[in-house]
Design a protein around this motif. Structure first.
Motif, short mmCIF file in Angstrom:
data_model
loop_
_atom_site.label_atom_id
_atom_site.label_comp_id
_atom_site.label_asym_id
_atom_site.label_seq_id
_atom_site.Cartn_x
_atom_site.Cartn_y
_atom_site.Cartn_z
N GLU A 5 71.65 46.99 40.46
CA GLU A 5 70.20 46.95 40.26
C GLU A 5 69.47 46.56 41.55
OE1 GLU A 5 69.69 45.84 35.52
OE2 GLU A 5 69.93 44.21 36.95
N LYS A 34 71.95 51.68 31.20
CA LYS A 34 71.34 52.97 30.94
C LYS A 34 70.07 53.20 31.78
CE LYS A 34 71.41 54.02 26.42
NZ LYS A 34 71.39 53.68 24.95
N GLU A 35 69.32 52.12 31.99
CA GLU A 35 68.14 52.22 32.87
C GLU A 35 68.55 52.61 34.29
OE1 GLU A 35 64.87 51.98 32.27
OE2 GLU A 35 65.29 51.78 30.13
N LYS A 43 71.66 48.27 27.80
CA LYS A 43 70.36 48.91 28.01
C LYS A 43 70.05 48.99 29.51
CE LYS A 43 65.73 48.64 26.10
NZ LYS A 43 64.71 47.70 25.61
N ARG A 44 70.40 47.91 30.22
CA ARG A 44 70.13 47.90 31.66
C ARG A 44 71.03 48.87 32.41
NH1 ARG A 44 68.56 41.67 33.14
NH2 ARG A 44 69.14 42.34 35.24
N LYS A 85 69.54 56.18 34.40
CA LYS A 85 68.35 57.02 34.33
C LYS A 85 67.73 57.15 35.73
CE LYS A 85 64.26 57.18 31.32
NZ LYS A 85 63.44 56.28 30.44
N LYS A 86 67.63 56.02 36.41
CA LYS A 86 67.07 55.99 37.76
C LYS A 86 67.87 56.87 38.70
CE LYS A 86 64.36 52.77 40.30
NZ LYS A 86 63.47 51.65 40.02
#
Lengths: 351, 351, 351
Positions: free
Chosen positions: B340, C337-338, C334-335, C341-342
């Motif tokens: 991230e 998957k975020e 969920k993170r 997506k990015k």
């Protein structure tokens, strides 16, 4: 057979509804709402059963004033606490056996033992030197009581229970068959290649109004006593190890056990099949859900649950939600690694 | 000592192989395939033991026709069902104790109790008012039976078992020592700062052909009965709480328990050390693996396993695979956060 | 009351410190360090209690030479092994009941049974044909012993225990009340729609110096024997299934059970509330932490723990650390998957 009028007289603060002549309605037992073909009385204990109540064939239904509103037209006995009223009606139809002061001629009672007035002693009972049984008690067939045991008044001792020497129990004690009190605690010292016995010289001390199920065990203390407070209720096959100190009004459900030196505050509730590790302390009012194996002392009063997870109930709910994610965790990890690859990161798996 | 010819005669549909003179071969016991130095008969129950069978010193081996093919040259007794044949041979060498109609002179039997023909009553037994024991039964030493208990024909009641009033049991009931039937269910109402007893006035009702292990407990129902169907088999220290309804041919292994009002369909199998929460229902044929604590009712027939996970067996296998990933989950999370960061995402940890 | 001088004489290798006249100091019991208002002797078993020792009102304190250094000025009895010395002092003040050779007149002993010299037989005991009890033993009230049982010298058999035929037990055996030995193993064959009994014709064989708690069960073997080695110690409600082979000096704490055919090496320790699955083997010295349900045989000697996790203790510690991460695993997913997506990755959730 009793008339509703008779039933009503048993119940303090009860009010009859929709029944002009209670002296003409006869009932002879308590049954669930959905029962058929009998002159029975029933009860409604929560909103979930209101529809059953509406459709019930019961001659009368015990209900709170709140639920009574939802069951128009039925014969209702409105009471302040349905389950307490239910208890009274059940006892009315199924009176408990009472002591009659008969002492079986085959019982072997030491001449120094004292048996209270009106206490029944069953067949094949033994009572040792210096032991004292209170009045109005029933000592079931086959019960064995060693020396210097004290059991209070109004006891109901189940068949074939065993009491080791020095055990002290208060009034109104009930225990079901095949339970054991005051056996040695489990204490050994490893030395010289073997487990050497640490003598267990403490006692079992139990308060008033305690009920213990069948096939339970409460061990004597090692040096000091194992103590159980007033009003505790234990289900079947509960095991209390040496030096536990159980507060008042504690509930322990079936097949649960306390390891040595556990301290339980008042009003603790432990569900079935729980294992509480040695030396833990549960504060007053703590609830441990059934099937929990507890390894650390929770600091605050709450509901705890889970295999050694130390989770309170909201966290446990989140835990459950994630079980489906654990099942595919390896696949998520693979995806993390794919992402890393895409970003030029090349790391070995952690360990 | 019995000849193989005698053994063969016990076994319907059995066929001898590689043995011209079975009347000359003597055996005196059953032993495992790998045993030494005795005239024994053995058995092969699965392919895993075929090599043991080939090398066995057994005088003869019980085998299915399928496995017999794989064990050439050995003296084999080919039977339709190896384990049923094995049972017959075992009983031949170790006949079970049979009733002889003797009633111990020290037994205390109420004059209204009825004892069936040829039933043995052991020493220090008590049988209460109105109780009925069937014929050809053995009531072990020290058994205590209250009033209005019914036990059917061909019972084998272990030493020091206890039966509370009203318990009804079918024919061919076997139970081992120190078990308790019909003790009160665990029912209390909290009011006025204490746990108030709800009288338990239901009964225990058990079908035919049930076997129960040692030190078990089956509680009486609260208002209706606790019921156990035909052909059920329970291991040691099994606990059945009040108002359970157990179907036919249910297996429950050692130290497992059913909390109150559990319903089990026919042919349910519950492994050892399981805890089934109150009010759950298991449909016919459901299997619960040992060591499982079950908190919700599975909707379909399957094998379920796990601490409160509600997983079926394939999912449980995936769960196990991922335990090694859970152990380092914190490190994977750290890697997610690194990724991230690289992407310019800056988030707090979730909670 | 005994003088410190008398106490000192009981303890081999003991040395008195800070006490010029031990013959003038009287003690009458053992109590914990923090006890008040009594002439007691105490003990300090680890550094954690040194401060309690310093502040103790005890007339004398048992201590190792190492801990003695940390408790200056106090009356100390320095001994090589504190807990072994403690045992001797405890027995001095609380001598165990000894046999006196009295045989209750109501005991029913088969004429062929043999009872050793100076052995006490309690009330309502039965001893069957061909059974042998050694010398200097105490058979508690209500014990039931079938035929062909052997129990060695110096036994202490708790009230209402039951021994099935053929059970063989060595010397210095102790068992507490309501335990059962030699009941049938749990063996059935499913055929023709029902569970058919496999006769259990093996025995229970127990070595010397074994102690078993209250309400335990040890089942007879199916075809061969269930065996328990020398020096084993079992707590209350322990269940040993058929065909287990337990080595020497094995410890099993309360409410734990071995399923069928488990093999335990010498010096294995199993905590409380453990379930060991059938046919597992634990090598010598293996430790299983309490509350563990074990499903596979660990290959090496270590401490294992956890619900079916097969984790050793360091891995289990890491597992525990990650429980808080499991609780929010869905949010981490969920993170992931975020992040995907990015990066333009679009994948369905795995299953």
């Amino acid at each position: 057979m009793s008339s509703l009028k008779t039933i009503l007289a048993l119940l303090e603060g009860a009010e009859l509804k929709n029944c002009p002549a209670p002296e003409n309605i006869e009932v002879d037992k308590v049954l669930p709402l959905t029962s058929k073909n009998a002159k029975f009385i029933s009860f409604v204990s929560s909103k979930a059963f209101v529809n059953d109540a509406k459709a019930s064939e019961a001659a009368a239904i015990l209900a709170s004033s709140e639920l009574a509103e939802l069951i128009p037209g039925k014969v209702l006995i409105v009471v302040p606490q349905v389950e307490l009223a239910l208890s009274k009606v059940l006892l009315h139809f199924s009176p408990q056996k009472q002591p009659d002061g008969k002492i079986a001629t085959n019982a072997v009672i030491h001449p120094t033992a004292k048996i209270g007035e009106n206490t029944t002693i069953g067949n094949f009972v033994t009572i040792g030197e210096g032991s004292v049984i209170g009045k109005n008690s029933i000592i079931g067939d086959g019960v064995k009581i060693e020396h210097n045991v004290t059991i209070g008044d109004d006891a109901r001792i189940g068949m074939n229970c065993a009491f080791y020497h020095g055990t002290k129990i208060g009034d109104r004690f009930t225990v079901f068959a095949n339970s054991t009190f005051g056996g040695d605690g489990f204490g050994f010292v490893f030395a010289n290649g073997k487990h050497n016995k640490l003598p267990q010289v403490g006692r079992v001390i139990i308060g008033d109004d305690v009920e213990v199920g069948a096939n339970c065990t409460v061990d004597r203390g090692a040096i000091t006593d194992t103590t159980i407070g007033n009003g505790c209720k234990f289900d079947n096959m509960v095991h209390i190890a040496h030096n536990c100190n159980v507060g008042n009004h504690v509930i322990i459900a079936g097949q649960s056990g306390l390891a040595g030196s556990v301290t339980l505050g008042n009003y603790v509730i432990i569900g079935g099949a729980c294992a509480i590790s040695d030396h833990l302390t549960l504060v007053e009012g703590t609830i441990i859900a059934g099937g929990t194996s507890l390894r650390t002392s929770p600091k605050t009063k709450d509901v705890y649950i889970g295999w050694d997870l130390g989770l309170n109930f909201p966290d446990f709910q989140k835990y459950r939600v994630n079980i489906k994610n654990i099942v595919v965790l390896n696949k998520w990890i693979k995806r993390i690694k794919e992402v890393e690859k895409k970003l030029g990161i090349d790391l070995p798996d952690p360990n």
